[in-house]
Design an enzyme around this catalytic site. Sequence first.
Site, PDB file in Angstrom:
ATOM      1  N   VAL A 361      48.964 -17.553  48.586  1.00 23.78           N
ATOM      2  CA  VAL A 361      48.183 -18.594  47.913  1.00 23.78           C
ATOM      3  C   VAL A 361      48.877 -19.956  47.867  1.00 23.78           C
ATOM      4  CG1 VAL A 361      46.793 -16.986  46.564  1.00 23.78           C
ATOM      5  CG2 VAL A 361      48.953 -17.827  45.617  1.00 23.78           C
ATOM      6  N   GLU A 362      50.105 -20.028  48.388  1.00 28.57           N
ATOM      7  CA  GLU A 362      50.763 -21.327  48.562  1.00 28.57           C
ATOM      8  C   GLU A 362      51.717 -21.241  49.743  1.00 28.57           C
ATOM      9  OE1 GLU A 362      52.630 -23.295  45.272  1.00 28.57           O
ATOM     10  OE2 GLU A 362      51.142 -22.590  43.832  1.00 28.57           O
ATOM     11  N   ASN A 363      51.617 -22.226  50.629  1.00 23.81           N
ATOM     12  CA  ASN A 363      52.548 -22.389  51.746  1.00 23.81           C
ATOM     13  C   ASN A 363      52.248 -23.749  52.349  1.00 23.81           C
ATOM     14  OD1 ASN A 363      52.647 -21.530  55.150  1.00 23.81           O
ATOM     15  ND2 ASN A 363      54.490 -21.600  53.891  1.00 23.81           N
TER      16      ASN A 363
END
Length: 464
Positions: A361-363
Amino acid sequence: MQKTFPDGFLWGGSMAANQVEGAWDDAGKGVSTSDLQPQGVHGHAVERANRPANIKDVAIDFYHRYPEDIQLFAEMGFKVLRTSIAWTRIYPNGDETEPNEAGLGFYDRLFDEMIRHGIQPLITLSHYEMPYGLVEKYDGWGGRETIACFERYARTVFSRYRDKVKYWLTFNEINMALHAPFTGVGLRGERTKQAIYQAIHHQLVASARAVKACHEIIPDAKIGNMLLGGVRYPITCKPADVLKAQSVNREWLFFGDVQARGAYPNWIQRYFRENDIHVQMTEQDSADLRETVDFISFSYYMSGCAAAEPEQYPTSRGNIMKMIPNPHLASSEWGWQIDPEGLRYLLNELHDRYQKPLFIVENGLGAKDVPQADGTIHDDYRIQYLKEHLIQVREAIADGVDLLGYTSWGPIDLVSAGTAQMSKRYGFIYVDRDDDGQGTLERRRKQSFFWYQQVIKSNGGSLA
């Protein structure tokens, strides 16, 4: 090997209310802990009475401009958008008995706009913020009373949006409470490990109660946790360094162990004994914790190294935590080491450990994007970063990892959580605003916008 991603893979982007919305005190919104961190997580928290105006007050004005931004996300082909609800828009002080209808109405309109464009909402209940009223009254998550306040909030939004939101997360990067206690659990000043772990325990119980409430109120929904994937490699193959890396990784995996397995792991008990930590846990707490998440979500930006004798090595700060740099990796402008293969490693480790679906969900890559004379923004470095990571994601799926989706961090430029800067840009969409808050807020498509559009359209086939 297969060059595309699984059918139904959820492509999209990820952001947070306090970094994009602005309108910090509009429509009955209360003061949050984030509102009192004008310089971001790395800066000092200020008192409510001395709070200066700051860049997050307006941020990128998503609160008023969301239809335009959702349209741009739809143009890229987003299947999902992760954002958060500002708890203080719903319960301004945190402990009211009735919610703020104006805040509920805003998220109704936002989710309706997303759904109208075919974008599924993936919603975080608490993303690096909580009502400051609970900090003043109950010592944040240090007080057991905050559990009931959070459960009331969670049940309110589950009931309100049960027909609109089918993917939920409880707390953003919950393991960051160990490194930034005010941001993570609302504890002011220097606090002991005892106080921090007690607050963490209350938060873990609240997370489990929210999971239970979600299962009751929205039976067809899925609710997950969210970890900061703080991968550490041993700096050498010496057994002492390998054991140290295992220990450091366990510090953050502890949170996943409780949320995915439903109990405190045995090894943490030794840590508590050796550090004189005595977590007060009731029988009801233990019963509550047995309600486990449906999937594991996490952020991944970089990896680092660990050593049994860390004083022998230099350290650098990345994404809140300090770590020993890996001599085999390059770094970004902000000193964050770039390690695409680390993402494949992490995906396999988490899947092996928990046997649950995963969700990245984050990168993303923060960089100083500079518009050209004709207004175009060439961010080929971002394209390269994301491409290399997504190729490793595809490899992990081929390894057998069950992955629900991928939401890149900051699909539109936003205010940095760590430093409250606009110049540390992540987006596929450029926002005309600088670190001093100057600019028109005009949105512009970057080179990466069109690249990501093709990645989604081809379901990852264009990465080949």
